[in-house]
Design a protein around this motif. Sequence first.
Motif, mmCIF file in Angstrom:
data_model
loop_
_atom_site.group_PDB
_atom_site.id
_atom_site.type_symbol
_atom_site.label_atom_id
_atom_site.label_comp_id
_atom_site.label_asym_id
_atom_site.label_seq_id
_atom_site.Cartn_x
_atom_site.Cartn_y
_atom_site.Cartn_z
ATOM 1 N N LEU A 71 0.827 -1.202 0.000
ATOM 2 C CA LEU A 71 0.000 0.000 0.000
ATOM 3 C C LEU A 71 0.866 1.259 0.000
ATOM 4 N N SER A 72 1.923 1.252 0.798
ATOM 5 C CA SER A 72 2.812 2.416 0.857
ATOM 6 C C SER A 72 3.468 2.680 -0.493
ATOM 7 N N GLN A 73 3.913 1.617 -1.157
ATOM 8 C CA GLN A 73 4.525 1.782 -2.478
ATOM 9 C C GLN A 73 3.523 2.310 -3.486
ATOM 10 N N TYR A 74 2.285 1.838 -3.394
ATOM 11 C CA TYR A 74 1.254 2.326 -4.307
ATOM 12 C C TYR A 74 1.020 3.823 -4.089
ATOM 13 N N ILE A 75 0.932 4.227 -2.826
ATOM 14 C CA ILE A 75 0.697 5.638 -2.533
ATOM 15 C C ILE A 75 1.878 6.491 -2.990
ATOM 16 N N LEU A 76 3.088 5.982 -2.842
ATOM 17 C CA LEU A 76 4.257 6.721 -3.353
ATOM 18 C C LEU A 76 4.162 6.918 -4.856
ATOM 19 N N GLY A 77 3.609 5.912 -5.553
ATOM 20 C CA GLY A 77 3.391 6.057 -6.985
ATOM 21 C C GLY A 77 2.375 7.138 -7.304
ATOM 22 N N LEU A 78 1.306 7.198 -6.506
ATOM 23 C CA LEU A 78 0.305 8.260 -6.692
ATOM 24 C C LEU A 78 0.925 9.632 -6.458
ATOM 25 N N ILE A 79 1.785 9.723 -5.449
ATOM 26 C CA ILE A 79 2.451 10.989 -5.153
ATOM 27 C C ILE A 79 3.290 11.438 -6.349
ATOM 28 N N ALA A 80 4.020 10.496 -6.943
ATOM 29 C CA ALA A 80 4.850 10.837 -8.102
ATOM 30 C C ALA A 80 4.000 11.348 -9.261
ATOM 31 N N LEU A 85 -1.487 17.951 -0.239
ATOM 32 C CA LEU A 85 -0.461 17.417 0.658
ATOM 33 C C LEU A 85 0.925 17.534 0.021
ATOM 34 N N ILE A 86 1.006 17.296 -1.282
ATOM 35 C CA ILE A 86 2.291 17.420 -1.982
ATOM 36 C C ILE A 86 2.795 18.858 -1.920
ATOM 37 N N GLU A 87 1.873 19.814 -2.063
ATOM 38 C CA GLU A 87 2.276 21.215 -1.981
ATOM 39 C C GLU A 87 2.826 21.536 -0.589
ATOM 40 N N ALA A 88 2.177 21.003 0.428
ATOM 41 C CA ALA A 88 2.662 21.214 1.794
ATOM 42 C C ALA A 88 4.035 20.598 1.983
ATOM 43 N N ASP A 97 6.366 19.825 -0.614
ATOM 44 C CA ASP A 97 7.400 20.296 -1.529
ATOM 45 C C ASP A 97 7.628 21.804 -1.461
ATOM 46 N N VAL A 98 6.547 22.558 -1.251
ATOM 47 C CA VAL A 98 6.664 24.018 -1.290
ATOM 48 C C VAL A 98 7.026 24.569 0.081
ATOM 49 N N ASP A 99 6.302 24.118 1.099
ATOM 50 C CA ASP A 99 6.498 24.696 2.427
ATOM 51 C C ASP A 99 7.315 23.811 3.358
ATOM 52 N N ASP A 100 7.630 22.598 2.909
ATOM 53 C CA ASP A 100 8.443 21.680 3.697
ATOM 54 C C ASP A 100 7.860 21.460 5.098
ATOM 55 N N ARG A 101 6.519 21.322 5.157
ATOM 56 C CA ARG A 101 5.857 21.125 6.449
ATOM 57 C C ARG A 101 5.435 19.673 6.669
ATOM 58 N N LEU A 102 5.752 18.810 5.717
ATOM 59 C CA LEU A 102 5.291 17.434 5.787
ATOM 60 C C LEU A 102 6.371 16.538 5.184
ATOM 61 N N THR A 103 6.761 15.496 5.891
ATOM 62 C CA THR A 103 7.746 14.572 5.330
ATOM 63 C C THR A 103 7.052 13.577 4.399
ATOM 64 N N GLU A 104 7.853 12.929 3.582
ATOM 65 C CA GLU A 104 7.294 11.939 2.663
ATOM 66 C C GLU A 104 6.621 10.793 3.431
ATOM 67 N N ILE A 105 7.236 10.354 4.516
ATOM 68 C CA ILE A 105 6.652 9.280 5.319
ATOM 69 C C ILE A 105 5.328 9.722 5.919
ATOM 70 N N GLU A 106 5.276 10.964 6.416
ATOM 71 C CA GLU A 106 4.026 11.475 6.984
ATOM 72 C C GLU A 106 2.933 11.547 5.930
ATOM 73 N N MET A 107 3.285 11.888 4.716
ATOM 74 C CA MET A 107 2.295 11.918 3.636
ATOM 75 C C MET A 107 1.685 10.537 3.414
ATOM 76 N N VAL A 108 2.538 9.529 3.362
ATOM 77 C CA VAL A 108 2.055 8.162 3.146
ATOM 78 C C VAL A 108 1.175 7.729 4.310
ATOM 79 N N GLN A 109 1.626 7.995 5.541
ATOM 80 C CA GLN A 109 0.843 7.613 6.720
ATOM 81 C C GLN A 109 -0.508 8.311 6.744
#
Length: 391
Positions: free
Chosen positions: A183-192, A206-209, A211-223
Amino acid sequence: MSTPIPYPFNDFHGIELAPEYASALSASELTRVKLPQGEPAWLVTRYEDARLVLSDRRFSRAEAADRDAPRAMPRTAGGIVMMDPPELTRIRNLVTKAFTTRQVERLRPHVRRLAGELIDAMEAAGRPADLVRDFALPIPMSVICELLGVPVEDQPKFKGWNDSLLSTGAGTAEQTRRNLGELSQYILGLIAKRRAEPGEDLMSALIEARDVDDRLTEIEMVQLCIAILIAGYEATASQIPNFVVALLDHPEQFARLRADPDLMPGAVEELLRFVPLASSAMFPHYALEDVQVGGTLVRKGEPVFVSIGAANRDGQRFDEPQRLDLDRDARAHLAFGHGMHHCIGSSLARVELTEAMRVLVTRLPGLRIDGDIEWKTATFFRGPRRMPVTW
């Protein structure tokens, strides 16, 4: 200290609240329980005690990561649902922007239209129908996948992963890790994909938060995406048929809704209070210091569970709590939690439940069970797996 009694209490075959909860509600102290795995815990059942534990920062969910946490499932949940402030506050503030009243209301016509189309398909296919497969499951899955930008053809994959992560069965830790990894790998694909082609969905925000503002890590996005999938899909899909079961058990209340569907928003609040969705309390809250909870002094380091279903049946807060009463102002219920972990998507769930139930009572006023209900077992959210109906 009293000897812990086995927990969970609720049976999977139905939506009744187990009688053991009545004993716990009437006791002068908290109930000591032992779950299938982990250390013993205190069980909170009374409404005011529940509000205290859910909102008081002297209780920590994050502490469970360093403990042999009591649990009904083979693993301890992670991600945002097990965070404490300030990390929790930062992430909630970001995600809440995607669930504003305006954003949620934008989805109402989609839910109403989809519900109508599903009824059209049921009528075209002929009686009987499976209310779960043909109606309850597709609505929240469609909405959540729209929020996350999941293609329609991938929705069955999401259901499989979701069912696995909510199972209380004896699956191995390796199986759980494998499903979570897929599931995590699938969501990473959606993010890409969304990075390359941003849209108006939650994933793009969430991606804007990130990549732009650096307020969210990639792991936090997936979670976050996993938490939204589980909470936003399975709970609503379970409650739609649960609500129908409750209304069929109270035909006079069902008749009122058929006569006046505009009662539905208030009826949904009372049904949320009345139906104990969870098979058990789910998240341990560890005391960071000694805390008095009702008649019990919870010592530092002891875990406490909160039974939402029992708290919503507390006679000290709700008159005649065992009665389904559509005239009741039930908005103070705890079905969506309370305090810092109050469900972020509660407004969206209300829209889905209200529109789905409104379409059911207006389009299928003669709705009734046509055969044996097959109930889900060994899962966190109770409800029918298959529910044959006619009209």
